[in-house]
Design a protein around this motif. Sequence first.
Motif, mmCIF file in Angstrom:
data_model
loop_
_atom_site.group_PDB
_atom_site.id
_atom_site.type_symbol
_atom_site.label_atom_id
_atom_site.label_comp_id
_atom_site.label_asym_id
_atom_site.label_seq_id
_atom_site.Cartn_x
_atom_site.Cartn_y
_atom_site.Cartn_z
ATOM 1 N N ASN A 41 -7.690 -69.313 15.333
ATOM 2 C CA ASN A 41 -6.336 -69.217 14.574
ATOM 3 C C ASN A 41 -5.147 -69.932 15.366
ATOM 4 O OD1 ASN A 41 -7.843 -68.495 12.255
ATOM 5 N ND2 ASN A 41 -7.376 -66.394 12.586
ATOM 6 N N HIS A 42 -4.877 -69.189 16.495
ATOM 7 C CA HIS A 42 -3.976 -69.566 17.235
ATOM 8 C C HIS A 42 -3.716 -70.923 17.494
ATOM 9 C CE1 HIS A 42 -0.764 -69.138 20.607
ATOM 10 N NE2 HIS A 42 -1.709 -70.091 21.172
ATOM 11 N N VAL B 237 4.510 -70.830 12.035
ATOM 12 C CA VAL B 237 3.511 -71.359 11.332
ATOM 13 C C VAL B 237 2.243 -70.230 11.675
ATOM 14 C CG1 VAL B 237 1.705 -73.123 11.434
ATOM 15 C CG2 VAL B 237 4.084 -73.638 11.758
ATOM 16 N N LYS B 238 1.646 -69.888 10.954
ATOM 17 C CA LYS B 238 0.359 -68.760 11.009
ATOM 18 C C LYS B 238 -0.778 -69.476 10.428
ATOM 19 C CE LYS B 238 3.656 -64.949 10.116
ATOM 20 N NZ LYS B 238 3.885 -63.725 9.286
ATOM 21 N N ALA B 239 -1.831 -69.300 11.040
ATOM 22 C CA ALA B 239 -3.071 -69.757 10.585
ATOM 23 C C ALA B 239 -4.155 -68.577 10.538
ATOM 24 C CB ALA B 239 -3.666 -70.632 11.571
ATOM 25 N N ARG B 240 -4.948 -68.369 9.378
ATOM 26 C CA ARG B 240 -6.201 -67.600 9.314
ATOM 27 C C ARG B 240 -7.070 -68.272 8.407
ATOM 28 N NH1 ARG B 240 -6.288 -61.230 7.593
ATOM 29 N NH2 ARG B 240 -8.235 -61.256 7.900
ATOM 30 N N ARG C 137 2.144 -76.690 14.282
ATOM 31 C CA ARG C 137 3.387 -76.735 14.803
ATOM 32 C C ARG C 137 3.846 -77.731 15.542
ATOM 33 N NH1 ARG C 137 7.732 -73.875 14.620
ATOM 34 N NH2 ARG C 137 9.356 -73.604 16.444
ATOM 35 N N SER D 54 -2.777 -73.089 14.547
ATOM 36 C CA SER D 54 -1.473 -72.760 14.124
ATOM 37 C C SER D 54 -0.283 -73.443 15.100
ATOM 38 C CB SER D 54 -0.919 -71.254 14.313
ATOM 39 O OG SER D 54 -0.976 -70.744 15.529
ATOM 40 N N ILE E 170 3.340 -71.294 6.220
ATOM 41 C CA ILE E 170 4.425 -71.828 6.806
ATOM 42 C C ILE E 170 5.821 -70.913 6.195
ATOM 43 C CG2 ILE E 170 5.995 -73.892 7.248
ATOM 44 C CD1 ILE E 170 3.623 -75.631 6.789
ATOM 45 N N ILE F 287 -3.089 -72.118 6.347
ATOM 46 C CA ILE F 287 -1.805 -72.281 7.071
ATOM 47 C C ILE F 287 -0.756 -71.630 6.253
ATOM 48 C CG2 ILE F 287 -0.109 -73.671 8.157
ATOM 49 C CD1 ILE F 287 -2.443 -73.532 9.769
#
Length: 118
Positions: free
Chosen positions: A46-47, A70-73, A54, A50, A79, A77
């Motif tokens: 995830n990191h 920005v987050k990811a899971r 970015r 993201s 934003i 994504i």
Amino acid sequence: MKVLHCVGATCLFGLVALGPTVHAQAGPAVASSPIPMSAAAQRKANHSLSVAVRHALARAQGFDTSNVAVKARDGVITIEGTVPDAAQIPQATQVALKVSGVRLVINHLTVDGGGGGG
């Protein structure tokens, strides 16, 4: 001498024959396996995703990332933040979708009101 040569060829053949099979199985199994990753591996993935999104946004022409998070899971994504121009909102989605591993983009960007204070 022939025995050693034959044994060497057999070993080499075994390595060559098994090498691609192992790699071929590892790739698709990871991508489509119902077995979940460990929590640490998932956090790392995830990191990494993201960060990749970015960086893609930062490289996009005319896109201001100074107030963007920005987050990811699991390939999704999110934003969030503000941008100075409304055109940057759909641009962020388009840029993020081009990053490998992104399945869906949830865009919560808004246009900065530009309140210069005072």
